[in-house]
Design a protein around this motif. Structure first.
Motif, mmCIF file in Angstrom:
data_model
loop_
_atom_site.group_PDB
_atom_site.id
_atom_site.type_symbol
_atom_site.label_atom_id
_atom_site.label_comp_id
_atom_site.label_asym_id
_atom_site.label_seq_id
_atom_site.Cartn_x
_atom_site.Cartn_y
_atom_site.Cartn_z
ATOM 1 N N GLN A 65 69.128 89.566 -14.091
ATOM 2 C CA GLN A 65 68.731 89.653 -15.500
ATOM 3 C C GLN A 65 69.511 88.661 -16.353
ATOM 4 O O GLN A 65 68.953 88.052 -17.259
ATOM 5 C CB GLN A 65 68.926 91.067 -16.035
ATOM 6 N N ARG A 66 70.798 88.485 -16.066
ATOM 7 C CA ARG A 66 71.589 87.497 -16.814
ATOM 8 C C ARG A 66 71.037 86.096 -16.609
ATOM 9 O O ARG A 66 70.894 85.325 -17.551
ATOM 10 C CB ARG A 66 73.053 87.550 -16.375
ATOM 11 N N GLU A 67 70.760 85.758 -15.371
ATOM 12 C CA GLU A 67 70.241 84.431 -15.062
ATOM 13 C C GLU A 67 68.860 84.213 -15.682
ATOM 14 O O GLU A 67 68.588 83.157 -16.243
ATOM 15 C CB GLU A 67 70.177 84.206 -13.550
ATOM 16 N N ILE A 68 68.002 85.223 -15.590
ATOM 17 C CA ILE A 68 66.669 85.108 -16.181
ATOM 18 C C ILE A 68 66.785 85.000 -17.700
ATOM 19 O O ILE A 68 66.024 84.265 -18.336
ATOM 20 C CB ILE A 68 65.778 86.308 -15.789
ATOM 21 N N GLY A 69 67.749 85.703 -18.293
ATOM 22 C CA GLY A 69 67.966 85.600 -19.737
ATOM 23 C C GLY A 69 68.311 84.184 -20.146
ATOM 24 O O GLY A 69 67.761 83.652 -21.108
ATOM 25 N N LEU A 70 69.221 83.552 -19.405
ATOM 26 C CA LEU A 70 69.559 82.158 -19.689
ATOM 27 C C LEU A 70 68.362 81.249 -19.462
ATOM 28 O O LEU A 70 68.123 80.321 -20.228
ATOM 29 C CB LEU A 70 70.720 81.697 -18.799
ATOM 30 N N MET A 71 67.615 81.530 -18.416
ATOM 31 C CA MET A 71 66.438 80.713 -18.135
ATOM 32 C C MET A 71 65.428 80.818 -19.275
ATOM 33 O O MET A 71 64.809 79.835 -19.650
ATOM 34 C CB MET A 71 65.774 81.167 -16.831
ATOM 35 N N SER A 72 65.279 82.020 -19.836
ATOM 36 C CA SER A 72 64.287 82.189 -20.905
ATOM 37 C C SER A 72 64.666 81.420 -22.155
ATOM 38 O O SER A 72 63.800 81.076 -22.957
ATOM 39 C CB SER A 72 64.077 83.671 -21.218
ATOM 40 N N ILE A 73 65.945 81.111 -22.328
ATOM 41 C CA ILE A 73 66.374 80.324 -23.485
ATOM 42 C C ILE A 73 66.118 78.840 -23.262
ATOM 43 O O ILE A 73 65.601 78.151 -24.136
ATOM 44 C CB ILE A 73 67.873 80.550 -23.775
ATOM 45 N N TYR A 74 66.460 78.332 -22.090
ATOM 46 C CA TYR A 74 66.446 76.889 -21.866
ATOM 47 C C TYR A 74 65.289 76.367 -21.027
ATOM 48 O O TYR A 74 64.968 75.188 -21.083
ATOM 49 C CB TYR A 74 67.762 76.447 -21.221
ATOM 50 N N ALA A 75 64.683 77.201 -20.200
ATOM 51 C CA ALA A 75 63.645 76.711 -19.283
ATOM 52 C C ALA A 75 62.297 76.574 -19.982
ATOM 53 O O ALA A 75 62.011 77.262 -20.962
ATOM 54 C CB ALA A 75 63.513 77.665 -18.092
ATOM 55 N N SER A 76 61.472 75.710 -19.439
ATOM 56 C CA SER A 76 60.118 75.546 -19.972
ATOM 57 C C SER A 76 59.285 76.759 -19.553
ATOM 58 O O SER A 76 59.597 77.430 -18.561
ATOM 59 C CB SER A 76 59.496 74.265 -19.429
ATOM 60 N N PRO A 77 58.203 77.041 -20.263
ATOM 61 C CA PRO A 77 57.327 78.158 -19.878
ATOM 62 C C PRO A 77 56.787 78.007 -18.450
ATOM 63 O O PRO A 77 56.625 78.996 -17.743
ATOM 64 C CB PRO A 77 56.187 78.096 -20.902
ATOM 65 N N GLU A 78 56.539 76.772 -18.030
ATOM 66 C CA GLU A 78 56.046 76.544 -16.670
ATOM 67 C C GLU A 78 57.094 76.972 -15.631
ATOM 68 O O GLU A 78 56.763 77.583 -14.623
ATOM 69 C CB GLU A 78 55.675 75.078 -16.486
ATOM 70 N N VAL A 79 58.359 76.657 -15.880
ATOM 71 C CA VAL A 79 59.426 77.053 -14.955
ATOM 72 C C VAL A 79 59.513 78.568 -14.878
ATOM 73 O O VAL A 79 59.590 79.143 -13.790
ATOM 74 C CB VAL A 79 60.783 76.442 -15.372
#
Length: 151
Positions: A65-79
């Motif tokens: 969940q922590r990693e996905i949280g960071l991903m949701s801030i910086y990653a593109s919607p496609e990622v």
């Protein structure tokens, strides 16, 4: 001061201001891309690799969940889309792949293809403004091994 000198001075100030603003935007973009790369690297260090589908792998929900949280801030919607697809495929295929020694199992190809799509999307996103970004013809992931090759 002549009109010509005044116009040159004002023009020089405008060019300087535009150069400053462009430089700030470029620096901010580079900073965000660096954070994206670090976020992807951190995520991939904790993300189960496709080979781990052959073994009993448990993921710490809090860590994911922590990693996905960071991903949701910086990653593109496609990622984010491909990360979700990979975790879904991994969870679906793992019970079928537990303790399977067979090389080229069809379920493993599905997991590997899903993982490669996720990595491809991360690469495309992290290198978006770089000279190393994939060109327009290669922006969509195409597996080198056909998905049904193991059947």
């Amino acid at each position: 001061m002549t009109l010509e000198a005044l116009l040159i001075s004002v023009g020089g100030l405008l060019v300087s201001a535009l150069g400053f603003l462009f430089g700030r935007m470029f620096a901010q973009s580079e900073r965000i891309l660096d954070i994206k790369r670090d976020t992807y690297r951190s995520f991939l260090e904790r993300c189960p690799a496709p080979n781990e589908a052959h073994f009993e792998t448990t993921l710490s929900e809090a860590e994911v969940q922590r990693e996905i949280g960071l991903m949701s801030i910086y990653a593109s919607p496609e990622v984010i889309k491909f990360v979700g697809e990979y975790f879904a495929q991994f969870a679906q295929s793992q019970p079928l792949l537990l303790n399977v020694d067979q090389a080229g199992h069809p379920e493993f190809f599905k997991v590997m293809t899903s993982y490669n799509r996720m990595i491809w999307a991360m690469r495309h996103d992290a290198l978006a403004w770089s000279a190393f970004a994939p060109d327009r013809r290669k922006r969509e992931y195409k597996p080198s091994v056909p998905p049904n090759s193991g059947e």
